[in-house]
Structures are given as structure tokens and as C-alpha cells.
Write an enzyme that holds these catalytic residues in place. Sequence first.
Site, PDB file in Angstrom:
ATOM      1  CE1 TYR A 140      14.691  20.009 -35.437  1.00 26.93           C
ATOM      2  CE2 TYR A 140      16.781  20.922 -36.146  1.00 26.93           C
ATOM      3  CZ  TYR A 140      15.414  20.839 -36.278  1.00 26.93           C
ATOM      4  OH  TYR A 140      14.770  21.580 -37.239  1.00 26.93           O
ATOM      5  CE  LYS A 168      14.271  22.830 -34.006  1.00 26.05           C
ATOM      6  NZ  LYS A 168      12.881  23.079 -34.368  1.00 26.05           N
TER       7      LYS A 168
HETATM    8  C1  LIG Z   1      10.017  20.912 -40.792  1.00 22.01           C
HETATM    9  C2  LIG Z   1      10.651  22.144 -40.232  1.00 22.01           C
HETATM   10  O1  LIG Z   1      11.599  22.666 -40.772  1.00 22.01           O
HETATM   11  N1  LIG Z   1      10.125  22.615 -39.112  1.00 22.01           N
HETATM   12  C3  LIG Z   1      10.598  23.808 -38.498  1.00 22.01           C
HETATM   13  C4  LIG Z   1      11.159  23.517 -37.177  1.00 22.01           C
HETATM   14  O2  LIG Z   1      10.688  22.772 -36.420  1.00 22.01           O
HETATM   15  C5  LIG Z   1       9.472  24.818 -38.351  1.00 22.01           C
HETATM   16  O3  LIG Z   1       9.957  25.959 -37.698  1.00 22.01           O
HETATM   17  C6  LIG Z   1       8.911  25.171 -39.703  1.00 22.01           C
HETATM   18  O4  LIG Z   1       9.894  25.806 -40.467  1.00 22.01           O
HETATM   19  C7  LIG Z   1       7.704  26.073 -39.594  1.00 22.01           C
HETATM   20  O5  LIG Z   1       6.806  25.551 -38.693  1.00 22.01           O
HETATM   21  C8  LIG Z   1       7.040  26.307 -40.948  1.00 22.01           C
HETATM   22  O6  LIG Z   1       6.388  25.159 -41.393  1.00 22.01           O
HETATM   23  C1  LIG Z   2      13.056  25.428 -37.569  1.00 26.29           C
HETATM   24  C2  LIG Z   2      14.170  25.022 -36.814  1.00 26.29           C
HETATM   25  O1  LIG Z   2      14.109  24.912 -35.675  1.00 26.29           O
HETATM   26  C3  LIG Z   2      15.387  24.861 -37.527  1.00 26.29           C
HETATM   27  O2  LIG Z   2      15.547  25.588 -38.457  1.00 26.29           O
HETATM   28  O3  LIG Z   2      16.196  24.011 -37.182  1.00 26.29           O
END
Ligand SMILES: CC(=O)N[C@H](C=O)[C@@H](O)[C@H](O)[C@H](O)CO
Ligand SMILES: CC(=O)C(=O)O
Length: 308
Positions: A140, A168
Site C-alpha cells: 500500500y 495499491k
Molecule cells: C489519500 C487517500 O485516502 N486516498 C484514498 C485511497 O487511495 C482515496 O480513496 C481517497 O479517499 C479518495 O480518492 C477521495 O479523495
Molecule cells: C482509500 C483506501 O484505499 C483506504 O481507505 O485504504
Amino acid sequence: MKSYNLDRFRGIIIAMYSCYDVSGEIDLAAARRLARYYADSGVKGLYVGGSSGEGMLQSVIERKLMLEAVVAEVGNELTVIAHVGAPATRDSVELAIHAEKIGAHAVSAVPAIYYRLSAPSVEAHWQAIIDSTELPFIIYHIPQTTGFQLSVGLLSKMAAQEKVIGVKISAESTFELQQFKAAGGEDFLVLNGPDEQYLAGRSIGADGGIGGTYGVMPELFLHIENCYAQGKMAEALKWQFIVNALIVDLLSFPSLYGACKAILKLRGYDTGEPRMPLLPVAETDLPRIHALNERILGFAAQVKGEGL
Ligand SMILES: CC(=O)N[C@H](C=O)[C@@H](O)[C@H](O)[C@H](O)CO
Ligand SMILES: CC(=O)C(=O)O
């Protein structure tokens, strides 16, 4: 060649929110109900205990309980990925061993947080987690919260291992995403993080996505994915833009997760408030949440009507 079935990780995977009761304790029944709602929405899987899942705000025991509830409810239907990232390697290892024991399908972890870690330190942290189970592992990468910049070199080294099936990537550079895909090779998964650029990530090499806003609008992300898969790019783009306007609104509240949870509550899924320091939606903001929920539901109905 990886010996794992990678197809079960390709597609729309919801970064699931955690569920709490009124006193703020993990609510197992609510977790099962939410997992059921998602299984019925048609998504590929659930990512438990990540950023959206507030894993970093919970004790090891609480994280195990949340995961157990989800696996018990949907483990036979959906791909369940356990996020086991923690500041201490031994906690991550304990969580990974538990995830394997109860039947999760993969583990995933951010670099250990708080300390400014060297690349060898992050590598050793991940390796300890990887070596602790037979489960596939998904890196991640979310440098904006962890501060750790994963190099293509370290990514390649990790990806060469049988168990490391993907990454990811929540960094917003789609170029970086493409470079990770190129470095990992065909049978290495790259999963899009930023929901705002799902289509961009997918177009440049992502095999699917794991997202924090999918949980309030799974139908819309499934629709974008279906359009993309059928080569209907203009339609896919139209819906990505609609989704982005919704995300901008979601991000206008004091916490994204508080907003998402308030929306789910309106739909009959009470997951409690997010944990401090994440703020809940203020009483005075509830009309705005209501309006946003109505908009999302309207678009979801539209998508359903259009078929595909
Ligand atoms: C920085 C962060 O938490 N990114 C999430 C996962 O990658 C996204 O799913 C965001 O929550 C989403 O893109 C909204 O900005
Ligand atoms: C947004 C995402 O992938 C997380 O909540 O870890």
C-alpha cells in the site's frame, strides 16, 4: 508467474469503513450488515482496516474483530483484503497471521508510520509481514500520509517475490502508476488509489481500484468500470466527471469518513461516528449530507436505468 488467482483482485474493491456503536466500540452486527450491503452491490471485494477503515486508530484486538465480522459475512462471496499496516512490525505480523487463520484472501500494508524510515527498514518491515503467512501481499503506497516514497527499484525487488502480487497506489501521479506496472510486469497488479482518477489510472495500466468513496457510490464506480471494459470511453469519462463533483462535495466536510458514514446512516446503515481525531458531521451540516445523498441515489438510479 504468480500462482495465486489474480482475477479475484481485479475490479472494484471498496475500502470499507469501520463500524462503531454509540459508545464508540466496534459494532460487529453493523459491520456484517454493511458488508452484506456491499456484497449485494456487486463489487469485487472489500479492503478492511485501511485509511477509510481507520485501522491506525484501533487496537490490534479491534482490528481483528472488524475483519472477523467481514470475513464471516462475505468471505465466501467477496475478496477480502486485510490491511495490517501498523507502526510496529510485530503488530502487523500478528494481524497478518490472524488474517490468514480466519480466512482473509490477502494482506496489505503501508510502510510503518511515525518514524522517518529508510528504504531497508520499510523493506524489512514488509518482508516480516510477507514471511509470516502464505497469503498474497499487496503493497500500500500512500506517500502523502506515510511520507515514504516507494522507488521503482524497491517495488521491482518486492514484486519479484511470488507472494507479492500487487501494489495499491494512492499517490496521484498516474505516470508513477504506469512505471510500477511496467516494473512489476503483466502478472503484477496495480490498483488505483485516487478515486478522482479511477479512469485515468485504469487507462494507463491499473487493473482495478481500491477506494474510500466507493463505499457510498459503488454503483457509479461499477458503471465507470463497465463502460471502460466495453470501450465506451466517452460515457466512462462523463461518469468519472459526475463522480468527481460528488467527491469534491464529500471532501468539503471536516472529515471524508464522517461524511461517508453520515450518508450511510441515512440509508439505514448506522456505522457510528468516525473515531477522533476524525470529526463527525456537525448537526448543522446534516441538510447538506441529505442533499448529497439524494444526488448520489439519483445518479445510481440513472445508471441502473441505463443498464450495461
Ligand atoms: C489519500 C487517500 O485516502 N486516498 C484514498 C485511497 O487511495 C482515496 O480513496 C481517497 O479517499 C479518495 O480518492 C477521495 O479523495
Ligand atoms: C482509500 C483506501 O484505499 C483506504 O481507505 O485504504
